[in-house]
Design an enzyme around this catalytic site. Structure first.
Site, mmCIF file in Angstrom:
data_model
loop_
_atom_site.group_PDB
_atom_site.id
_atom_site.type_symbol
_atom_site.label_atom_id
_atom_site.label_comp_id
_atom_site.label_asym_id
_atom_site.label_seq_id
_atom_site.Cartn_x
_atom_site.Cartn_y
_atom_site.Cartn_z
ATOM 1 N N GLU A 19 0.829 -1.205 0.000
ATOM 2 C CA GLU A 19 0.000 0.000 0.000
ATOM 3 C C GLU A 19 0.864 1.256 0.000
ATOM 4 O O GLU A 19 2.054 1.217 0.301
ATOM 5 C CB GLU A 19 -0.893 0.047 1.242
ATOM 6 N N ARG A 107 -7.653 0.161 12.901
ATOM 7 C CA ARG A 107 -6.246 0.438 12.607
ATOM 8 C C ARG A 107 -6.148 1.661 11.715
ATOM 9 O O ARG A 107 -7.115 2.067 11.061
ATOM 10 C CB ARG A 107 -5.587 -0.757 11.914
ATOM 11 N N ASN A 109 -5.150 3.601 8.402
ATOM 12 C CA ASN A 109 -5.122 3.221 6.995
ATOM 13 C C ASN A 109 -4.314 4.264 6.214
ATOM 14 O O ASN A 109 -3.151 4.478 6.538
ATOM 15 C CB ASN A 109 -6.547 3.053 6.453
ATOM 16 N N ASP A 127 -12.666 -5.322 10.323
ATOM 17 C CA ASP A 127 -13.694 -6.058 9.578
ATOM 18 C C ASP A 127 -14.464 -5.178 8.609
ATOM 19 O O ASP A 127 -15.445 -5.607 8.004
ATOM 20 C CB ASP A 127 -14.660 -6.747 10.543
ATOM 21 N N ASN A 155 -9.515 6.371 3.036
ATOM 22 C CA ASN A 155 -8.449 5.931 2.143
ATOM 23 C C ASN A 155 -7.725 7.110 1.511
ATOM 24 O O ASN A 155 -7.446 8.094 2.184
ATOM 25 C CB ASN A 155 -9.014 4.950 1.108
ATOM 26 N N ASP A 205 -9.578 3.098 -3.927
ATOM 27 C CA ASP A 205 -8.630 2.818 -2.850
ATOM 28 C C ASP A 205 -7.702 4.027 -2.737
ATOM 29 O O ASP A 205 -8.156 5.146 -2.571
ATOM 30 C CB ASP A 205 -7.879 1.518 -3.139
#
Length: 306
Positions: A19, A107, A109, A127, A155, A205
């Site tokens: 990423e 978490r 990102n 999740d 994102n 994304d």
């Protein structure tokens, strides 16, 4: 419409969940992360496009993004907060965000730095629970503020050249929103849907912008990176022979090599066999140049929540 195909970068090992590629102009290095491995990876990129890894650092249990800092090190979105990584590779947790982190099921990102040097970083639930993500801002005095709540997967984030608009992807809603932005204060204003990809091949994304103020968006699960005009018109598409395209950045001495990260996440054995280069970086020269990463210009030893 241009539709080039990116080629795998086989000179560096693949990631589990690659990423956030970005270009550290001061060091002339490509940075990216392996989220699931908790790693920050660094490489040089030659004028000819050759990529050579120079270091791998552990930044936490998970690392969502890395950006340069003005002290010559880097700031990370790691686990449930912000971490400093010094040039020797030593990671120091600066702040654990209230209500975030593994204990809370979330978490860090993606993240980026605004034109003034402030750091923005978003969160998501492990999740992918709707509404569990937030966006945070680290100001130049080290104070940390909540900017947005109710996101799902915060994102890719980036600013227009004039700093008056910021784009933010939420993979959970398959949208990229455009917000009015005040560079003087770091405040988000009125917003609109810039891209709605809910009926497309995959959600938005990570993203970046080129020097013509066009937005490049990686489509997760689609093996695509698309270029959109400021009006939201699709003008180019890069095809990637790995479905989980996660983000992209312009790199190299001329910032003309688009590097694309990919992931092996959620691929079963059959899919991995069909996509042997999943998790690798891919590269293509799309004929335009882009911007380096912004540098965080606040303190690296005194972050705090009000």
């Amino acid at each position: 419409m241009q539709t080039p195909t990116a080629t795998p970068v086989r000179s560096v090992p693949p990631a589990i969940h690659g990423e956030g590629p970005t270009w550290d102009a001061a060091r002339q290095e490509l940075l990216w992360v392996d989220i699931d491995a908790g790693q920050v990876r660094r490489a040089t990129v030659s004028a000819g496009g050759e990529v050579a890894e120079v270091a791998v650092h552990t930044g936490g249990e998970t690392v969502g993004f890395v950006v340069p800092a003005s002290d010559g090190g880097w700031l990370l979105g790691a686990d449930g907060g912000f971490t400093h990584l010094d040039p020797t590779g030593r990671a120091t947790v600066l702040v654990a965000l209230d209500g975030e982190g593994p204990a809370a099921g979330t978490r860090m990102n993606d993240g980026a730095v605004d034109p003034a040097g402030r750091l923005f970083g978003g969160t998501m639930a492990f999740d992918g629970s709707p509404g569990a993500g937030s966006l945070y801002r680290v100001d130049l005095d080290g104070s940390v503020h909540t900017v947005l709540t109710g996101l799902t997967i915060s994102n890719g984030i980036e600013w227009t050249a004039d700093g008056r608009t910021v784009y933010l992807a939420d993979s959970g809603t398959s949208t990229v929103r455009a917000y009015d932005y005040d560079v003087a204060t770091g405040a988000f204003g009125a917003d609109r849907v810039f891209l709605d990809l809910s009926s497309d091949a995959g959600p938005a994304d990570g993203l970046t912008m080129d020097d013509e103020d066009h937005v490049w968006v990686a489509l997760w699960g689609a093996g695509r990176v698309r270029r959109y005009s400021p009006a939201g018109e699709l003008v180019a598409e890069v095809r990637v022979p790995a479905r989980n395209t996660s983000s992209c950045a312009f790199t190299g001495p001329g910032r003309d090599l688009l590097v694309i990260s990919t992931s092996t996440q959620d691929l079963d054995d059959a899919a991995r066999a069909a996509e042997p280069d999943a998790g690798r970086l891919f590269a293509v020269r799309p004929g335009v140049t882009g911007r380096p990463a912004g540098t965080y210009r606040g303190p690296v030893d005194a972050l705090r929540q009000p």
